[in-house]
Design a protein around this motif. Structure first.
Motif, PDB file in Angstrom:
ATOM      1  N   ARG A  31       0.828  -1.203   0.000  1.00 37.64           N
ATOM      2  CA  ARG A  31       0.000   0.000   0.000  1.00 37.64           C
ATOM      3  C   ARG A  31       0.867   1.260   0.000  1.00 37.64           C
ATOM      4  NH1 ARG A  31      -4.262   0.232   4.473  1.00 37.64           N
ATOM      5  NH2 ARG A  31      -5.221  -1.249   3.060  1.00 37.64           N
ATOM      6  N   ALA A  32       1.944   1.245   0.785  1.00 36.70           N
ATOM      7  CA  ALA A  32       2.833   2.420   0.850  1.00 36.70           C
ATOM      8  C   ALA A  32       3.417   2.739  -0.523  1.00 36.70           C
ATOM      9  CB  ALA A  32       3.943   2.179   1.865  1.00 36.70           C
ATOM     10  N   VAL A  33       3.755   1.708  -1.295  1.00 38.52           N
ATOM     11  CA  VAL A  33       4.294   1.918  -2.645  1.00 38.52           C
ATOM     12  C   VAL A  33       3.196   2.433  -3.562  1.00 38.52           C
ATOM     13  CG1 VAL A  33       5.319   0.799  -4.664  1.00 38.52           C
ATOM     14  CG2 VAL A  33       6.117   0.199  -2.364  1.00 38.52           C
ATOM     15  N   ARG A  34       2.012   1.821  -3.500  1.00 45.12           N
ATOM     16  CA  ARG A  34       0.898   2.285  -4.339  1.00 45.12           C
ATOM     17  C   ARG A  34       0.592   3.754  -4.065  1.00 45.12           C
ATOM     18  NH1 ARG A  34      -1.488  -2.540  -2.345  1.00 45.12           N
ATOM     19  NH2 ARG A  34      -3.116  -1.284  -1.366  1.00 45.12           N
ATOM     20  N   THR A  35       0.632   4.151  -2.795  1.00 48.02           N
ATOM     21  CA  THR A  35       0.384   5.545  -2.430  1.00 48.02           C
ATOM     22  C   THR A  35       1.504   6.442  -2.943  1.00 48.02           C
ATOM     23  OG1 THR A  35      -0.859   4.871  -0.476  1.00 48.02           O
ATOM     24  CG2 THR A  35       0.009   7.121  -0.495  1.00 48.02           C
ATOM     25  N   ALA A  36       2.759   6.051  -2.674  1.00 53.69           N
ATOM     26  CA  ALA A  36       3.915   6.864  -3.081  1.00 53.69           C
ATOM     27  C   ALA A  36       3.983   7.052  -4.587  1.00 53.69           C
ATOM     28  CB  ALA A  36       5.209   6.235  -2.575  1.00 53.69           C
ATOM     29  N   GLU A  37       3.568   6.036  -5.329  1.00 54.20           N
ATOM     30  CA  GLU A  37       3.649   6.081  -6.793  1.00 54.20           C
ATOM     31  C   GLU A  37       2.317   6.436  -7.442  1.00 54.20           C
ATOM     32  OE1 GLU A  37       6.540   6.080  -8.124  1.00 54.20           O
ATOM     33  OE2 GLU A  37       7.577   5.476  -6.284  1.00 54.20           O
ATOM     34  N   ALA A  38       1.330   6.797  -6.632  1.00 60.80           N
ATOM     35  CA  ALA A  38      -0.003   7.193  -7.112  1.00 60.80           C
ATOM     36  C   ALA A  38      -0.617   6.136  -8.027  1.00 60.80           C
ATOM     37  CB  ALA A  38       0.061   8.549  -7.818  1.00 60.80           C
ATOM     38  N   LEU A  39      -0.570   4.863  -7.585  1.00 57.75           N
ATOM     39  CA  LEU A  39      -1.135   3.756  -8.352  1.00 57.75           C
ATOM     40  C   LEU A  39      -2.496   3.372  -7.792  1.00 57.75           C
ATOM     41  CD1 LEU A  39       2.000   1.458  -8.664  1.00 57.75           C
ATOM     42  CD2 LEU A  39       1.004   2.912 -10.440  1.00 57.75           C
ATOM     43  N   ASP A  40      -3.434   3.168  -8.687  1.00 60.93           N
ATOM     44  CA  ASP A  40      -4.765   2.705  -8.327  1.00 60.93           C
ATOM     45  C   ASP A  40      -5.060   1.421  -9.075  1.00 60.93           C
ATOM     46  OD1 ASP A  40      -5.609   4.833  -6.580  1.00 60.93           O
ATOM     47  OD2 ASP A  40      -5.819   6.109  -8.364  1.00 60.93           O
ATOM     48  N   ALA A  41      -6.070   0.681  -8.632  1.00 67.99           N
ATOM     49  CA  ALA A  41      -6.488  -0.546  -9.309  1.00 67.99           C
ATOM     50  C   ALA A  41      -6.734  -0.258 -10.784  1.00 67.99           C
ATOM     51  CB  ALA A  41      -7.734  -1.109  -8.653  1.00 67.99           C
ATOM     52  N   GLY A  42      -6.174  -1.097 -11.641  1.00 68.59           N
ATOM     53  CA  GLY A  42      -6.352  -0.949 -13.081  1.00 68.59           C
ATOM     54  C   GLY A  42      -5.297  -0.107 -13.762  1.00 68.59           C
ATOM     55  N   ASP A  43      -4.457   0.578 -12.986  1.00 70.06           N
ATOM     56  CA  ASP A  43      -3.375   1.378 -13.581  1.00 70.06           C
ATOM     57  C   ASP A  43      -2.316   0.471 -14.196  1.00 70.06           C
ATOM     58  OD1 ASP A  43      -4.591   3.678 -12.742  1.00 70.06           O
ATOM     59  OD2 ASP A  43      -3.140   4.124 -11.154  1.00 70.06           O
ATOM     60  N   ILE A  44      -1.632   0.994 -15.176  1.00 66.58           N
ATOM     61  CA  ILE A  44      -0.505   0.286 -15.796  1.00 66.58           C
ATOM     62  C   ILE A  44       0.767   0.941 -15.287  1.00 66.58           C
ATOM     63  CG2 ILE A  44       0.684  -0.227 -17.949  1.00 66.58           C
ATOM     64  CD1 ILE A  44      -2.089  -0.261 -19.280  1.00 66.58           C
ATOM     65  N   ALA A  45       1.714   0.108 -14.819  1.00 62.07           N
ATOM     66  CA  ALA A  45       2.969   0.619 -14.279  1.00 62.07           C
ATOM     67  C   ALA A  45       4.140  -0.132 -14.896  1.00 62.07           C
ATOM     68  CB  ALA A  45       3.001   0.446 -12.761  1.00 62.07           C
ATOM     69  N   THR A  46       5.259   0.548 -15.034  1.00 66.66           N
ATOM     70  CA  THR A  46       6.490  -0.107 -15.455  1.00 66.66           C
ATOM     71  C   THR A  46       7.157  -0.668 -14.205  1.00 66.66           C
ATOM     72  OG1 THR A  46       6.759   1.398 -17.305  1.00 66.66           O
ATOM     73  CG2 THR A  46       8.728   0.238 -16.569  1.00 66.66           C
ATOM     74  N   VAL A  47       7.467  -1.959 -14.249  1.00 67.24           N
ATOM     75  CA  VAL A  47       7.997  -2.658 -13.087  1.00 67.24           C
ATOM     76  C   VAL A  47       9.288  -3.363 -13.469  1.00 67.24           C
ATOM     77  CG1 VAL A  47       7.515  -4.469 -11.378  1.00 67.24           C
ATOM     78  CG2 VAL A  47       5.644  -3.051 -12.256  1.00 67.24           C
ATOM     79  N   ALA A  48      10.342  -3.174 -12.675  1.00 70.85           N
ATOM     80  CA  ALA A  48      11.587  -3.925 -12.855  1.00 70.85           C
ATOM     81  C   ALA A  48      11.650  -4.964 -11.743  1.00 70.85           C
ATOM     82  CB  ALA A  48      12.791  -2.999 -12.775  1.00 70.85           C
TER      83      ALA A  48
END
Length: 62
Positions: A31-48
């Motif tokens: 949750r802390a990462v989702r908040t820090a990176e402004a990610l919500d359900a259904g968002d697309i993110a680049t992940v390494a």
């Protein structure tokens, strides 16, 4: 399998889990990462993702 994950400016260590129904792996994002990176359900993110514990990796082809 233990992995080191980076999303945006956040990096952490976690584990990915096999999802046999989809033939893929599940990556939990704190949750802390989702908040820090402004990610919500259904968002697309680049992940390494970097594997850091090969001992727990399943044999290839299984």
């Amino acid at each position: 399998m233990r992995v080191r994950v980076t999303v945006g400016g956040s990096t952490w260590t976690t584990a990915i889990f096999p999802d046999s129904a989809r033939g893929s792996y599940v990556l939990p994002i704190k949750r802390a990462v989702r908040t820090a990176e402004a990610l919500d359900a259904g968002d697309i993110a680049t992940v390494a993702v970097k594997l850091i514990d090969c001992a727990s990796a399943p044999p290839r082809g299984s």
